[in-house]
Enzyme design. Structure first.
Site, short mmCIF file in Angstrom:
data_model
loop_
_atom_site.label_atom_id
_atom_site.label_comp_id
_atom_site.label_asym_id
_atom_site.label_seq_id
_atom_site.Cartn_x
_atom_site.Cartn_y
_atom_site.Cartn_z
N HIS A 165 37.97 -83.12 52.08
CA HIS A 165 38.48 -81.76 52.27
C HIS A 165 37.39 -80.81 52.77
O HIS A 165 37.69 -79.76 53.35
CB HIS A 165 39.08 -81.24 50.96
N ASP A 388 53.68 -90.95 64.16
CA ASP A 388 54.29 -92.16 64.73
C ASP A 388 53.23 -92.97 65.46
O ASP A 388 52.68 -92.54 66.47
CB ASP A 388 55.41 -91.73 65.70
#
Length: 451
Positions: A165, A388
């Site tokens: 992060h 995807d």
């Protein structure tokens, strides 16, 4: 095979491929330098990895994924580096862009994608098997990017990533993952967004100018008030935690907004965050009712700064807005009042305010005030659920684990719904779910009675 364990479905063990994990380095030489991290990047609150889990109906070739990862790491080369403390300041982090590589593990698990989908609403501890655990003595020793691809029975695949992060926020992780998917599916075309590495747009002023009070932060010097409040956080952490998972459809969100009297124009996030905060506080029965409670929620400030942050900035371009009030005021007021608090907290995030916050964080004795706060992070609306790699969008997208920080998650196949996930003590979770749904249930009953 899935086995039942403590009311949860326990995942079987992973069988790792031989010689796992491996390091995936950029496919061509990359710049070798130290990357400055901003005060928003290296604050203590963000010293962890964001862990995503993707479930796919059909798997992608491991060799293809490793090859495309090595290609995308040429563009996102800091993710192939290692975190270090600055030679000038032990409290300051930077990235040693040395091209050492991302950790990549390949495994097999004897379940089907449909098996996993059935239990996907509520993470449990056994899900940790799906993400390779790097043996490390400290946060700094964990590489910024860890990937595990687990092939499933019947040809499915689970992809888990752990992205540090301090290097990326939610928008940044989504940008990176979409770039990886793009390189996998369209290897001859450049990704639509080029990464912007430099963090100097968030450099503090010299001398620092803290011109606002930043209620989301507290000095680490102990005092009596902090001592009392810290017990709430300890109370949550000291007990077994159980995930609560509730999905809100557009019609249910509309019901929520109608609870506002007088009516108020607000976003889905503002209505749902306000309702979640009230339900959380009510379920905990906090005393005294004069206690100050806070809602800390992530707000993207890329376009709030003057000048705006450059396109492709994948570092931490968000801050935690802070709404606060007393327990009594929160639980006994109309939802209208709570939404106004959230809107005011958002409206305060001007360029001057954000730069004041960056300057405040030059003083490393300031930390995020988690003592009596609910923290909400929004993973919906980031495009994470659209990832995807060539065999279709995921059947499920969510975190690897659930904890006391609340996530607003996308619902696969339903763009306008939001799933609320937060872990609470076992004795409290039912009460929380009741408060979250009572207004909706009451409205549904009224509708049925009218019919």
């Amino acid at each position: 095979m899935l086995k039942s364990h403590d009311h949860n479905q326990e995942l079987p063990d992973c069988c790792y491929h031989p010689n796992q994990p491996i390091l995936i380095s950029p496919s061509t030489p990359t710049p070798n330098h130290s990357l400055y991290l901003s005060n928003l990047d290296d604050q203590k609150f963000l010293r962890f990895s964001i862990k995503y889990l993707y479930l796919y109906k059909k798997s992608i070739s491991l060799d293809f994924l490793k090859y495309s990862l090595s290609k995308v790491l040429v563009e996102y080369y800091p993710l192939a580096g290692r975190l270090r403390t600055s030679s000038e300041d032990d409290f300051k982090l930077q990235v040693d862009c040395n091209g050492e590589g991302a950790v990549f593990a390949a495994a097999f698990m004897d379940i089907s994608s449909e098996d996993f989908l059935q239990l996907s609403r509520k993470p449990n501890r056994s899900w940790r098997k799906l993400l390779y655990r790097v043996e490390a003595n400290s946060f700094l020793q964990v590489p910024p990017l860890v990937v595990q691809v687990t092939n499933l029975r019947c040809g499915g695949m689970i992809l888990c990533t752990a992205i540090n992060h301090c290097l990326c926020d939610g928008i940044g992780t989504s940008q990176f993952l979409h770039a990886w998917a793009h390189v996998t599916t369209k290897p001859n075309l450049d990704p639509p967004i080029s990464p912007f590495h430099t963090r100097h747009v968030l450099k503090p002023r010299n001398p620092p100018q803290v011109n606002f009070t930043h209620h989301g932060y507290t000095k680490t010097t102990p005092n009596e008030t902090a001592q009392v409040e810290v017990e709430i956080n300890q109370y949550l952490q000291a007990q077994p935690l159980v995930p609560a998972s509730l999905t809100f459809t557009p019609s249910q969100i509309l019901h929520l907004k109608r609870q506002c009297v007088p009516s108020l124009k607000c976003t889905t996030f503002e209505a749902l965050a306000s309702h979640t905060w009230r339900s959380w506080v009510r379920s905990l029965d906090l005393l005294p009712d004069s206690l100050n409670v806070k809602l800390l929620f992530s707000v993207n400030v890329r376009k709030k700064l003057n000048p705006e942050m450059p396109e492709g900035y994948y570092g931490n371009g968000f801050v935690l807005a802070c709404a606060q009030t007393s327990v009594n005021d929160l639980v006994n007021s109309n939802l209208y009042h709570t939404i106004k608090l959230v809107q005011q907290a958002k409206a305060s995030l001007t360029d001057d305010y954000v730069r004041s916050m960056v300057d405040l964080l030059e003083d490393k004795s300031y930390k995020t005030d988690l003592s009596s706060s609910l923290v909400i992070s929004q993973w919906s609306k980031l495009g994470l659920e659209d990832l995807d790699f060539g065999e279709g969008k995921p059947m499920h997208m969510g975190p690897v684990t659930s904890d006391i920080y609340c996530l607003f998650l996308p619902v696969t196949g339903d763009l306008n719904s939001t799933r609320v996930l937060v872990s609470m003590p076992e004795g409290v979770v039912e009460k929380f779910e009741y408060y979250m749904t009572e207004l909706l249930d009451r409205d549904q009953q009224n509708t049925n009675n009218e019919n």
